[in-house]
Design a protein around this motif. Structure first.
Motif, PDB file in Angstrom:
ATOM      1  N   ILE A   7     -45.751  -5.347 -14.615  1.00 22.53           N
ATOM      2  CA  ILE A   7     -45.891  -6.286 -15.732  1.00 22.53           C
ATOM      3  C   ILE A   7     -46.813  -7.432 -15.321  1.00 22.53           C
ATOM      4  O   ILE A   7     -46.545  -8.131 -14.342  1.00 22.53           O
ATOM      5  N   ASP A   8     -47.881  -7.590 -16.081  1.00 20.87           N
ATOM      6  CA  ASP A   8     -48.862  -8.648 -15.805  1.00 20.87           C
ATOM      7  C   ASP A   8     -48.919  -9.665 -16.946  1.00 20.87           C
ATOM      8  O   ASP A   8     -49.947 -10.281 -17.199  1.00 20.87           O
ATOM      9  N   TRP A   9     -47.791  -9.856 -17.629  1.00 21.65           N
ATOM     10  CA  TRP A   9     -47.611 -10.825 -18.699  1.00 21.65           C
ATOM     11  C   TRP A   9     -46.394 -11.659 -18.330  1.00 21.65           C
ATOM     12  O   TRP A   9     -45.619 -11.242 -17.478  1.00 21.65           O
ATOM     13  N   PRO A  10     -46.175 -12.793 -18.981  1.00 22.00           N
ATOM     14  CA  PRO A  10     -44.903 -13.485 -18.750  1.00 22.00           C
ATOM     15  C   PRO A  10     -43.755 -12.510 -19.090  1.00 22.00           C
ATOM     16  O   PRO A  10     -43.726 -11.936 -20.177  1.00 22.00           O
ATOM     17  N   VAL A  11     -42.857 -12.321 -18.149  1.00 23.43           N
ATOM     18  CA  VAL A  11     -41.874 -11.235 -18.247  1.00 23.43           C
ATOM     19  C   VAL A  11     -40.798 -11.523 -19.301  1.00 23.43           C
ATOM     20  O   VAL A  11     -40.215 -12.603 -19.328  1.00 23.43           O
ATOM     21  N   VAL A  12     -40.575 -10.528 -20.150  1.00 25.99           N
ATOM     22  CA  VAL A  12     -39.501 -10.530 -21.148  1.00 25.99           C
ATOM     23  C   VAL A  12     -38.731  -9.232 -20.951  1.00 25.99           C
ATOM     24  O   VAL A  12     -39.336  -8.164 -20.845  1.00 25.99           O
ATOM     25  N   ARG A  13     -37.423  -9.331 -20.863  1.00 26.25           N
ATOM     26  CA  ARG A  13     -36.568  -8.149 -20.649  1.00 26.25           C
ATOM     27  C   ARG A  13     -35.869  -7.765 -21.950  1.00 26.25           C
ATOM     28  O   ARG A  13     -35.472  -8.625 -22.730  1.00 26.25           O
ATOM     29  N   HIS A  14     -35.705  -6.461 -22.137  1.00 27.54           N
ATOM     30  CA  HIS A  14     -35.000  -5.968 -23.335  1.00 27.54           C
ATOM     31  C   HIS A  14     -33.497  -6.261 -23.200  1.00 27.54           C
ATOM     32  O   HIS A  14     -32.990  -6.445 -22.106  1.00 27.54           O
ATOM     33  N   LEU A  57     -42.924  -5.252 -31.184  1.00 22.97           N
ATOM     34  CA  LEU A  57     -41.748  -5.887 -30.580  1.00 22.97           C
ATOM     35  C   LEU A  57     -40.485  -5.088 -30.870  1.00 22.97           C
ATOM     36  O   LEU A  57     -39.665  -4.858 -29.973  1.00 22.97           O
ATOM     37  N   LEU A  58     -40.327  -4.654 -32.104  1.00 23.34           N
ATOM     38  CA  LEU A  58     -39.170  -3.852 -32.485  1.00 23.34           C
ATOM     39  C   LEU A  58     -39.108  -2.551 -31.679  1.00 23.34           C
ATOM     40  O   LEU A  58     -38.068  -2.215 -31.102  1.00 23.34           O
ATOM     41  N   VAL A  59     -40.214  -1.833 -31.631  1.00 24.47           N
ATOM     42  CA  VAL A  59     -40.239  -0.537 -30.951  1.00 24.47           C
ATOM     43  C   VAL A  59     -40.003  -0.716 -29.452  1.00 24.47           C
ATOM     44  O   VAL A  59     -39.257   0.057 -28.836  1.00 24.47           O
ATOM     45  N   ALA A  60     -40.592  -1.739 -28.863  1.00 23.52           N
ATOM     46  CA  ALA A  60     -40.373  -1.991 -27.434  1.00 23.52           C
ATOM     47  C   ALA A  60     -38.911  -2.308 -27.156  1.00 23.52           C
ATOM     48  O   ALA A  60     -38.344  -1.843 -26.153  1.00 23.52           O
ATOM     49  N   GLU A  61     -38.289  -3.089 -28.016  1.00 23.45           N
ATOM     50  CA  GLU A  61     -36.864  -3.395 -27.842  1.00 23.45           C
ATOM     51  C   GLU A  61     -36.027  -2.121 -28.001  1.00 23.45           C
ATOM     52  O   GLU A  61     -35.136  -1.849 -27.185  1.00 23.45           O
ATOM     53  N   GLU A  62     -36.304  -1.348 -29.015  1.00 25.67           N
ATOM     54  CA  GLU A  62     -35.555  -0.105 -29.262  1.00 25.67           C
ATOM     55  C   GLU A  62     -35.681   0.864 -28.088  1.00 25.67           C
ATOM     56  O   GLU A  62     -34.733   1.558 -27.750  1.00 25.67           O
ATOM     57  N   ASN A  63     -36.872   0.914 -27.492  1.00 26.45           N
ATOM     58  CA  ASN A  63     -37.121   1.843 -26.391  1.00 26.45           C
ATOM     59  C   ASN A  63     -36.877   1.234 -25.017  1.00 26.45           C
ATOM     60  O   ASN A  63     -37.040   1.909 -24.005  1.00 26.45           O
ATOM     61  N   GLY A  64     -36.508  -0.031 -24.964  1.00 25.22           N
ATOM     62  CA  GLY A  64     -36.237  -0.670 -23.682  1.00 25.22           C
ATOM     63  C   GLY A  64     -37.452  -0.763 -22.778  1.00 25.22           C
ATOM     64  O   GLY A  64     -37.347  -0.587 -21.562  1.00 25.22           O
ATOM     65  N   CYS A  65     -38.619  -1.042 -23.369  1.00 30.11           N
ATOM     66  CA  CYS A  65     -39.853  -1.137 -22.578  1.00 30.11           C
ATOM     67  C   CYS A  65     -40.181  -2.605 -22.296  1.00 30.11           C
ATOM     68  O   CYS A  65     -40.721  -3.306 -23.150  1.00 30.11           O
ATOM     69  N   ASP A  66     -39.863  -3.044 -21.089  1.00 29.82           N
ATOM     70  CA  ASP A  66     -40.100  -4.446 -20.726  1.00 29.82           C
ATOM     71  C   ASP A  66     -41.588  -4.780 -20.634  1.00 29.82           C
ATOM     72  O   ASP A  66     -41.986  -5.906 -20.939  1.00 29.82           O
ATOM     73  N   TYR A  67     -42.422  -3.812 -20.224  1.00 28.23           N
ATOM     74  CA  TYR A  67     -43.858  -4.084 -20.169  1.00 28.23           C
ATOM     75  C   TYR A  67     -44.349  -4.444 -21.576  1.00 28.23           C
ATOM     76  O   TYR A  67     -45.006  -5.474 -21.783  1.00 28.23           O
ATOM     77  N   CYS A  68     -44.015  -3.609 -22.547  1.00 24.96           N
ATOM     78  CA  CYS A  68     -44.495  -3.837 -23.914  1.00 24.96           C
ATOM     79  C   CYS A  68     -43.841  -5.050 -24.557  1.00 24.96           C
ATOM     80  O   CYS A  68     -44.505  -5.783 -25.294  1.00 24.96           O
ATOM     81  N   LEU A  69     -42.572  -5.283 -24.272  1.00 26.34           N
ATOM     82  CA  LEU A  69     -41.929  -6.506 -24.782  1.00 26.34           C
ATOM     83  C   LEU A  69     -42.637  -7.740 -24.240  1.00 26.34           C
ATOM     84  O   LEU A  69     -42.871  -8.697 -24.984  1.00 26.34           O
ATOM     85  N   SER A  70     -42.972  -7.712 -22.978  1.00 20.99           N
ATOM     86  CA  SER A  70     -43.665  -8.842 -22.356  1.00 20.99           C
ATOM     87  C   SER A  70     -45.041  -9.043 -22.980  1.00 20.99           C
ATOM     88  O   SER A  70     -45.395 -10.157 -23.382  1.00 20.99           O
ATOM     89  N   ALA A  71     -45.804  -7.953 -23.094  1.00 25.86           N
ATOM     90  CA  ALA A  71     -47.154  -8.043 -23.649  1.00 25.86           C
ATOM     91  C   ALA A  71     -47.122  -8.527 -25.097  1.00 25.86           C
ATOM     92  O   ALA A  71     -47.858  -9.446 -25.471  1.00 25.86           O
ATOM     93  N   HIS A  72     -46.250  -7.933 -25.909  1.00 22.07           N
ATOM     94  CA  HIS A  72     -46.261  -8.271 -27.332  1.00 22.07           C
ATOM     95  C   HIS A  72     -45.569  -9.596 -27.637  1.00 22.07           C
ATOM     96  O   HIS A  72     -45.871 -10.209 -28.662  1.00 22.07           O
ATOM     97  N   SER A  73     -44.683 -10.053 -26.776  1.00 21.97           N
ATOM     98  CA  SER A  73     -44.148 -11.409 -26.943  1.00 21.97           C
ATOM     99  C   SER A  73     -45.276 -12.416 -26.736  1.00 21.97           C
ATOM    100  O   SER A  73     -45.421 -13.377 -27.506  1.00 21.97           O
ATOM    101  N   TYR A  74     -46.100 -12.181 -25.718  1.00 24.16           N
ATOM    102  CA  TYR A  74     -47.232 -13.065 -25.438  1.00 24.16           C
ATOM    103  C   TYR A  74     -48.285 -12.975 -26.550  1.00 24.16           C
ATOM    104  O   TYR A  74     -48.717 -13.996 -27.103  1.00 24.16           O
ATOM    105  N   ILE A  75     -48.685 -11.756 -26.893  1.00 26.31           N
ATOM    106  CA  ILE A  75     -49.715 -11.558 -27.919  1.00 26.31           C
ATOM    107  C   ILE A  75     -49.209 -12.043 -29.274  1.00 26.31           C
ATOM    108  O   ILE A  75     -49.944 -12.668 -30.038  1.00 26.31           O
TER     109      ILE A  75
END
Length: 181
Positions: free
Chosen positions: A171-178, A69-87
């Motif tokens: 994005i195939d997870w519930p969407v979360v934006r950085h 979650l930290l790395v996705a936020e730092e890098n502005g990756c909405d796909y990974c933020l979405s996936a890891h928020s769900y996971i």
């Protein structure tokens, strides 16, 4: 729309088909990221191997999800933020407050806070941390093995962030934006 084709499990052949079938069996779903990665079976195989090895390490699933979650936020990756928020919520059982705090390198749990503080230093310095940051992680209770695993988890997540951003994976997870930095 993804800039690389998303290889579907029902049309994949050979090694790509085998790898996607393994993902489906392990997760119960085949995320779009893996469908993008398998354009090169070697890429998906490398990701799965690295991820699996780290899952067997000293850092817990909640710790690994916080780093993601930290790395996705730092890098502005909405796909990974979405996936890891769900996971993070459904598998690692992090509550909404912990997910929100992890995105910014914070946690109410002292050990998680130590992991995130060091992970923040690693990602922001692109690995170029100084001795004081390593000593601070050790003083906060991280073992040398955990320090190595924090670095490895940051690297794994930088890889997935860069891949998903570069290919604009759908994005195939519930969407979360950085957050804007």
């Amino acid at each position: 729309m993804s800039r690389l084709p998303l290889i579907q499990p029902d049309t994949a052949t050979g090694k790509a088909a085998d790898l996607l079938a393994g993902v489906q069996q392990a997760l119960g779903v085949t995320p779009n990221m893996t469908k993008a990665m398998v354009n090169s079976p070697a890429v998906l195989e490398a990701y799965l191997g690295f991820s699996s090895a780290l899952a067997g390490g000293a850092l817990s699933a909640p710790a690994r999800e916080r780093i993601a979650l930290l790395v996705a936020e730092e890098n502005g990756c909405d796909y990974c933020l979405s996936a890891h928020s769900y996971i993070g919520a459904t598998i690692a059982e992090l509550d909404d407050a912990e997910i929100a705090e992890a995105r910014h390198g914070r946690s109410a749990d002292p050990m998680a806070a130590a992991v995130l503080a060091f992970a923040t230093a690693v990602v922001r310095a692109k690995g170029g941390v100084d001795e004081a940051e390593v000593k601070a992680a050790q003083a906060a209770g991280l073992t040398d093995g955990e320090i190595a695993e924090v670095i490895a988890n940051v690297a794994l997540n930088v890889f997935t962030n860069y891949l998903n951003k570069a290919v604009d994976t759908d994005i195939d997870w519930p969407v979360v934006r950085h957050h804007a930095h």
